[in-house]
Design a protein around this motif. Structure first.
Motif, PDB file in Angstrom:
ATOM      1  N   MET A   1     -32.259 -31.362  10.040  1.00 25.05           N
ATOM      2  CA  MET A   1     -31.160 -31.404   9.101  1.00 25.05           C
ATOM      3  C   MET A   1     -30.286 -30.163   9.292  1.00 25.05           C
ATOM      4  O   MET A   1     -30.786 -29.072   9.463  1.00 25.05           O
ATOM      5  CB  MET A   1     -31.716 -31.449   7.674  1.00 25.05           C
ATOM      6  N   LYS A   2     -29.002 -30.332   9.255  1.00 20.12           N
ATOM      7  CA  LYS A   2     -28.091 -29.213   9.468  1.00 20.12           C
ATOM      8  C   LYS A   2     -28.189 -28.205   8.330  1.00 20.12           C
ATOM      9  O   LYS A   2     -28.490 -28.545   7.188  1.00 20.12           O
ATOM     10  CB  LYS A   2     -26.662 -29.722   9.563  1.00 20.12           C
ATOM     11  N   LYS A   3     -27.913 -26.942   8.663  1.00 18.97           N
ATOM     12  CA  LYS A   3     -27.965 -25.866   7.665  1.00 18.97           C
ATOM     13  C   LYS A   3     -27.025 -26.137   6.501  1.00 18.97           C
ATOM     14  O   LYS A   3     -27.375 -25.924   5.349  1.00 18.97           O
ATOM     15  CB  LYS A   3     -27.578 -24.539   8.306  1.00 18.97           C
ATOM     16  N   THR A   4     -25.835 -26.611   6.812  1.00 22.02           N
ATOM     17  CA  THR A   4     -24.842 -26.861   5.775  1.00 22.02           C
ATOM     18  C   THR A   4     -25.333 -27.909   4.795  1.00 22.02           C
ATOM     19  O   THR A   4     -25.220 -27.737   3.583  1.00 22.02           O
ATOM     20  CB  THR A   4     -23.513 -27.315   6.411  1.00 22.02           C
ATOM     21  N   THR A 102     -26.011 -11.221 -11.576  1.00 17.63           N
ATOM     22  CA  THR A 102     -27.407 -11.356 -11.157  1.00 17.63           C
ATOM     23  C   THR A 102     -27.598 -12.587 -10.276  1.00 17.63           C
ATOM     24  O   THR A 102     -28.265 -12.527  -9.239  1.00 17.63           O
ATOM     25  CB  THR A 102     -28.331 -11.430 -12.386  1.00 17.63           C
ATOM     26  N   ALA A 103     -27.012 -13.703 -10.673  1.00 15.23           N
ATOM     27  CA  ALA A 103     -27.130 -14.934  -9.888  1.00 15.23           C
ATOM     28  C   ALA A 103     -26.469 -14.775  -8.523  1.00 15.23           C
ATOM     29  O   ALA A 103     -26.990 -15.263  -7.515  1.00 15.23           O
ATOM     30  CB  ALA A 103     -26.501 -16.100 -10.644  1.00 15.23           C
ATOM     31  N   THR A 104     -25.350 -14.077  -8.491  1.00 12.52           N
ATOM     32  CA  THR A 104     -24.659 -13.849  -7.224  1.00 12.52           C
ATOM     33  C   THR A 104     -25.513 -13.005  -6.285  1.00 12.52           C
ATOM     34  O   THR A 104     -25.654 -13.330  -5.103  1.00 12.52           O
ATOM     35  CB  THR A 104     -23.294 -13.173  -7.471  1.00 12.52           C
ATOM     36  N   LEU A 105     -26.090 -11.936  -6.810  1.00  9.46           N
ATOM     37  CA  LEU A 105     -26.949 -11.090  -5.966  1.00  9.46           C
ATOM     38  C   LEU A 105     -28.155 -11.866  -5.445  1.00  9.46           C
ATOM     39  O   LEU A 105     -28.480 -11.797  -4.257  1.00  9.46           O
ATOM     40  CB  LEU A 105     -27.431  -9.877  -6.753  1.00  9.46           C
ATOM     41  N   LEU A 106     -28.814 -12.596  -6.324  1.00  5.48           N
ATOM     42  CA  LEU A 106     -30.001 -13.352  -5.918  1.00  5.48           C
ATOM     43  C   LEU A 106     -29.642 -14.416  -4.882  1.00  5.48           C
ATOM     44  O   LEU A 106     -30.313 -14.539  -3.847  1.00  5.48           O
ATOM     45  CB  LEU A 106     -30.684 -13.992  -7.130  1.00  5.48           C
ATOM     46  N   SER A 107     -28.593 -15.174  -5.138  1.00  4.77           N
ATOM     47  CA  SER A 107     -28.253 -16.244  -4.200  1.00  4.77           C
ATOM     48  C   SER A 107     -27.774 -15.685  -2.854  1.00  4.77           C
ATOM     49  O   SER A 107     -28.087 -16.257  -1.815  1.00  4.77           O
ATOM     50  CB  SER A 107     -27.216 -17.191  -4.806  1.00  4.77           C
ATOM     51  N   CYS A 108     -27.041 -14.576  -2.874  1.00  3.13           N
ATOM     52  CA  CYS A 108     -26.632 -13.970  -1.592  1.00  3.13           C
ATOM     53  C   CYS A 108     -27.846 -13.514  -0.791  1.00  3.13           C
ATOM     54  O   CYS A 108     -27.887 -13.695   0.427  1.00  3.13           O
ATOM     55  CB  CYS A 108     -25.683 -12.806  -1.832  1.00  3.13           C
ATOM     56  N   ASN A 109     -28.840 -12.948  -1.467  1.00  2.00           N
ATOM     57  CA  ASN A 109     -30.065 -12.552  -0.770  1.00  2.00           C
ATOM     58  C   ASN A 109     -30.800 -13.760  -0.211  1.00  2.00           C
ATOM     59  O   ASN A 109     -31.301 -13.726   0.919  1.00  2.00           O
ATOM     60  CB  ASN A 109     -30.979 -11.754  -1.692  1.00  2.00           C
ATOM     61  N   LEU A 110     -30.880 -14.832  -0.982  1.00  2.40           N
ATOM     62  CA  LEU A 110     -31.556 -16.045  -0.505  1.00  2.40           C
ATOM     63  C   LEU A 110     -30.810 -16.668   0.672  1.00  2.40           C
ATOM     64  O   LEU A 110     -31.426 -17.117   1.639  1.00  2.40           O
ATOM     65  CB  LEU A 110     -31.703 -17.059  -1.645  1.00  2.40           C
ATOM     66  N   ILE A 111     -29.494 -16.686   0.599  1.00  2.00           N
ATOM     67  CA  ILE A 111     -28.686 -17.246   1.691  1.00  2.00           C
ATOM     68  C   ILE A 111     -28.859 -16.415   2.955  1.00  2.00           C
ATOM     69  O   ILE A 111     -29.022 -16.960   4.050  1.00  2.00           O
ATOM     70  CB  ILE A 111     -27.204 -17.338   1.269  1.00  2.00           C
ATOM     71  N   TYR A 115     -30.321 -17.889   6.507  1.00  2.62           N
ATOM     72  CA  TYR A 115     -29.656 -17.837   7.801  1.00  2.62           C
ATOM     73  C   TYR A 115     -30.420 -16.989   8.807  1.00  2.62           C
ATOM     74  O   TYR A 115     -30.441 -17.293   9.994  1.00  2.62           O
ATOM     75  CB  TYR A 115     -28.221 -17.356   7.668  1.00  2.62           C
ATOM     76  N   THR A 116     -31.080 -15.921   8.352  1.00  2.00           N
ATOM     77  CA  THR A 116     -31.878 -15.100   9.240  1.00  2.00           C
ATOM     78  C   THR A 116     -33.093 -15.870   9.738  1.00  2.00           C
ATOM     79  O   THR A 116     -33.434 -15.832  10.918  1.00  2.00           O
ATOM     80  CB  THR A 116     -32.350 -13.819   8.511  1.00  2.00           C
ATOM     81  N   LYS A 117     -33.722 -16.610   8.849  1.00  3.57           N
ATOM     82  CA  LYS A 117     -34.886 -17.417   9.202  1.00  3.57           C
ATOM     83  C   LYS A 117     -34.483 -18.511  10.198  1.00  3.57           C
ATOM     84  O   LYS A 117     -35.179 -18.764  11.174  1.00  3.57           O
ATOM     85  CB  LYS A 117     -35.474 -18.055   7.947  1.00  3.57           C
TER      86      LYS A 117
END
Length: 121
Positions: A1-4, A102-111, A115-117
């Motif tokens: 499945m594509k990343k997007t 807080t949600a922005t920081l958490l989601s940016c870290n997860l994203i 992408y790194t994974k």
């Protein structure tokens, strides 16, 4: 499945969970009212970030997380300001701005981790 597609499905799931919590918790009063008031906003901000990330990754390259986080946080903050001054219906709440941040920081870290994974595979 594509990343997007994966990120868009996560975004849809977060948005759906937020709507479900908001509608289900209408009768919640007292201390637990934060469930109705803040968790849907948190999930909305995360869903918005997950939606924008693939688009901004194409547009901005390496700086996509900065652009995504900034747009998400500014949209949420402006909405709260517009509520506060009466342009939009609602109650402008400073705690919502903290929730968006807080949600922005958490989601940016997860994203970023996603992408790194995916890059290591």
């Amino acid at each position: 499945m594509k990343k997007t597609l994966k990120l868009q499905l996560v975004s849809l799931a977060l948005l759906s969970a937020g709507v479900w919590i908001y509608l289900s918790a209408q009768s919640v009063k007292g201390r637990l009212s934060f469930i109705r008031n803040f968790i849907p906003d948190f999930l909305w901000a995360m869903a918005f970030n997950f939606s924008l990330a693939p688009i901004f990754k194409e547009l901005f390259g390496r700086k996509y997380l900065v652009a995504t986080g900034t747009v998400c946080f500014l949209c949420g903050t402006l909405y709260e300001v517009f509520q506060y001054i009466g342009i939009c219906k609602g109650y402008g709440d400073g705690i919502d701005v903290v929730v968006y941040f807080t949600a922005t920081l958490l989601s940016c870290n997860l994203i970023k981790k996603y992408y790194t994974k995916e890059k290591k595979k």
